[in-house]
Write a protein that holds these residues in place. Structure first.
Motif, mmCIF file in Angstrom:
data_model
loop_
_atom_site.group_PDB
_atom_site.id
_atom_site.type_symbol
_atom_site.label_atom_id
_atom_site.label_comp_id
_atom_site.label_asym_id
_atom_site.label_seq_id
_atom_site.Cartn_x
_atom_site.Cartn_y
_atom_site.Cartn_z
ATOM 1 N N ILE A 249 62.923 40.291 30.344
ATOM 2 C CA ILE A 249 61.515 40.135 30.708
ATOM 3 C C ILE A 249 60.906 41.493 31.027
ATOM 4 O O ILE A 249 59.823 41.849 30.546
ATOM 5 C CB ILE A 249 61.365 39.191 31.922
ATOM 6 N N LYS A 250 61.630 42.283 31.820
ATOM 7 C CA LYS A 250 61.133 43.608 32.226
ATOM 8 C C LYS A 250 61.028 44.553 31.031
ATOM 9 O O LYS A 250 60.155 45.428 30.994
ATOM 10 C CB LYS A 250 62.057 44.208 33.274
ATOM 11 N N GLU A 251 61.893 44.374 30.055
ATOM 12 C CA GLU A 251 61.832 45.214 28.864
ATOM 13 C C GLU A 251 60.510 44.988 28.134
ATOM 14 O O GLU A 251 59.914 45.923 27.603
ATOM 15 C CB GLU A 251 63.011 44.895 27.947
ATOM 16 N N GLN A 252 60.036 43.735 28.111
ATOM 17 C CA GLN A 252 58.779 43.411 27.445
ATOM 18 C C GLN A 252 57.569 43.673 28.332
ATOM 19 O O GLN A 252 56.471 43.927 27.826
ATOM 20 C CB GLN A 252 58.784 41.936 27.009
ATOM 21 N N ASN A 253 57.759 43.599 29.640
ATOM 22 C CA ASN A 253 56.654 43.812 30.583
ATOM 23 C C ASN A 253 57.183 44.567 31.800
ATOM 24 O O ASN A 253 57.492 43.968 32.834
ATOM 25 C CB ASN A 253 56.049 42.466 31.003
ATOM 26 N N PRO A 254 57.297 45.883 31.699
ATOM 27 C CA PRO A 254 57.935 46.686 32.759
ATOM 28 C C PRO A 254 57.241 46.591 34.112
ATOM 29 O O PRO A 254 57.865 46.872 35.142
ATOM 30 C CB PRO A 254 57.855 48.121 32.215
ATOM 31 N N ASP A 255 55.963 46.220 34.130
ATOM 32 C CA ASP A 255 55.223 46.202 35.385
ATOM 33 C C ASP A 255 55.379 44.899 36.161
ATOM 34 O O ASP A 255 54.899 44.796 37.293
ATOM 35 C CB ASP A 255 53.731 46.451 35.119
ATOM 36 N N MET A 256 56.026 43.897 35.581
ATOM 37 C CA MET A 256 56.187 42.617 36.274
ATOM 38 C C MET A 256 57.148 42.739 37.450
ATOM 39 O O MET A 256 58.192 43.388 37.344
ATOM 40 C CB MET A 256 56.703 41.536 35.326
ATOM 41 N N GLU A 257 56.788 42.122 38.535
ATOM 42 C CA GLU A 257 57.685 42.026 39.687
ATOM 43 C C GLU A 257 58.260 40.621 39.699
ATOM 44 O O GLU A 257 57.515 39.643 39.701
ATOM 45 C CB GLU A 257 56.937 42.319 40.985
ATOM 46 N N LEU A 258 59.580 40.529 39.696
ATOM 47 C CA LEU A 258 60.243 39.238 39.525
ATOM 48 C C LEU A 258 61.054 38.843 40.746
ATOM 49 O O LEU A 258 61.521 39.691 41.506
ATOM 50 C CB LEU A 258 61.166 39.289 38.305
ATOM 51 N N GLY A 259 61.220 37.555 40.924
ATOM 52 C CA GLY A 259 62.064 37.021 41.980
ATOM 53 C C GLY A 259 62.807 35.802 41.476
ATOM 54 O O GLY A 259 62.660 35.389 40.320
ATOM 55 N N LEU A 260 63.626 35.218 42.335
ATOM 56 C CA LEU A 260 64.388 34.024 42.005
ATOM 57 C C LEU A 260 64.062 32.916 42.997
ATOM 58 O O LEU A 260 63.849 33.176 44.180
ATOM 59 C CB LEU A 260 65.889 34.312 42.065
ATOM 60 N N LEU A 261 64.024 31.689 42.496
ATOM 61 C CA LEU A 261 63.896 30.530 43.374
ATOM 62 C C LEU A 261 64.661 29.376 42.761
ATOM 63 O O LEU A 261 64.991 29.389 41.577
ATOM 64 C CB LEU A 261 62.424 30.156 43.594
ATOM 65 N N ALA A 262 64.958 28.386 43.563
ATOM 66 C CA ALA A 262 65.640 27.189 43.058
ATOM 67 C C ALA A 262 64.879 25.959 43.515
ATOM 68 O O ALA A 262 64.440 25.893 44.664
ATOM 69 C CB ALA A 262 67.071 27.131 43.588
#
Length: 416
Positions: A277-290
């Motif tokens: 995901i970051k490779e396609q959109n380096p500016d995205m800030e990502l997290g995890l949830l369940a």
């Protein structure tokens, strides 16, 4: 007499020529005494670049060994790896998924016993248990993965959304994303979606970690409340249009693209997708949830973890010492850190320093109460397929009880 000597000389020269050709052939193929070629096979196409660099370094440090890497698509690897490595010609070092594939490989006697190898000390002993059988270490899990949805932190902050801690909150979160024009969940239903999201969807509906062992023993059934409830909740997500259109026809790469283009709030796969995901959109800030499918006070688990990409040595290999040396190289701190930081993967190797933003932002999940990937605890590939097919069936519109009944009919054929 002269003719006889002449013929003898021709025969001798012929043997010399053939011997030279044979030696040249050995040298060219890497099978001579001076050089060994080992085959390394796996399914992580997205890791090719960093593995190419690591292999170059390994060959520089070990000039008598060359490594030939072959990468297969994930689904193809699961179905053909056993056949590929059986004769020892391919896959001196190979990888295995935990669970059903590991058990199949072990039963076929394809994995060399690695117990007592010094490089095992480089790993966290509590994180490599998935590669053990009868007290012996047959494979070494390399990656520590969190198999639960990835979410767009920036979008959540913009919409004022906090990851929820119960089912009603999860539904409300999805509705808010939908109301604001986003696909709540990018679901890769054509390949890995059912097998990934099912883990966090059922972790608290059936908190017993032996649930799938009991299913295979006939002690519980898919028609029981725990699985019917899980299917009902999957159907609720589908009926409310929280998955994208044609979700059952979307492959993982397509779902990743939806996430990277910021058309979806979540991706239903796991932490291993964050680097793509970051490779396609380096500016995205990502997290995890369940998704928590019960009330907050009923929840026992916060998420799912897996120790996977299990490194093994082919028991039929003629290059076992060289294969072990390659695994040892990958487990050395400097090399493991390079792999981790350039691929966005947490590893089972001790004392690594994570530098990438996505690894730092998800490191706190190591301290949470996560459960080992339930699907990988299904030892029968046929039962695993039936379980996943029931999820696909309800997303496609089938009644949950009927889907559970049809899946259980498959399970009944394999109950011990």
């Amino acid at each position: 007499m002269k003719l006889k000597n002449y013929l003898i000389m021709i025969v001798v020269l012929t043997f010399v020529f053939l011997a030279a050709c044979s030696a040249g052939s050995d040298e060219a193929s890497g099978s001579g005494d001076g050089e060994k070629e080992i085959s390394f096979i796996h399914w992580r196409g997205e890791d090719k670049e960093v593995f190419d660099e690591l292999i170059t370094k390994f060959e520089e440090e070990n000039p008598d060994i060359t490594v030939e890497m072959t990468i297969y698509p994930s689904e193809q690897y699961q179905s053909t790896a056993q056949t590929q490595i059986r004769d020892g010609e391919v896959g001196d070092v190979f990888t295995s998924f935990p669970g059903a594939q590991f058990k199949i490989m072990d039963k076929a006697g394809l994995m060399e016993d690695l117990s007592g190898e010094g490089f095992l000390d480089n790993f966290n002993k509590d994180l490599i248990e998935a590669g053990q059988k009868d007290g012996k270490q047959f494979a070494v899990p390399y990656q520590l993965v969190f198999n639960q949805p990835v979410y767009n932190k920036g979008l959540f902050e913009e919409l004022g959304i906090e990851p929820p801690n119960d089912w009603e909150g999860f539904l409300a979160m999805n509705e808010k994303l939908k109301e604001n024009g986003y696909t709540p969940i990018a679901f890769p239903g054509a390949d890995i979606g059912a097998g990934q999201l099912m883990n966090s969807m059922m972790m608290n509906n059936a908190p017993d970690e032996e649930i799938f062992t009991k299913l295979e023993n006939g002690e519980t059934k898919l028609t029981d409340e725990w699985w019917v409830k899980t299917l009902t909740q999957f159907k609720e997500l589908a009926d409310k249009d929280y998955f994208q259109k044609d979700s059952l026809g979307t492959k993982h790469d397509g779902a990743i693209a939806l996430m990277a283009q910021e058309k979806a709030g979540m991706l239903a796969s796991g932490s291993y997708a964050m680097a793509s995901i970051k490779e396609q959109n380096p500016d995205m800030e990502l997290g995890l949830l369940a998704p928590i499918t019960v009330s907050a006070d009923e929840a026992e688990y916060e998420g799912i973890h897996t120790t996977t990409f299990m490194l093994a040595v082919n028991s039929n290999s003629d290059s076992k010492p060289e294969a072990k040396k390659f695994i040892e190289f990958l487990s050395q701190k400097e090399n493991a850190e390079k792999y981790a930081n350039e691929t966005g993967q947490h590893l089972t190797v001790n004392d690594l320093e994570y530098e990438s933003e996505e690894l730092k932002s998800t490191a706190h999940w190591m301290e949470k109460n996560t459960r080992f990937h339930p699907r990988y605890l299904i030892s029968s590939a046929d039962i695993q397929k039936a379980v996943e097919a029931s999820i696909q069936a309800v997303i496609g519109g089938q009644d949950p009880e009927q889907a559970a009944k049809e899946a259980q009919q498959v399970v009944d054929q394999f109950v011990e």
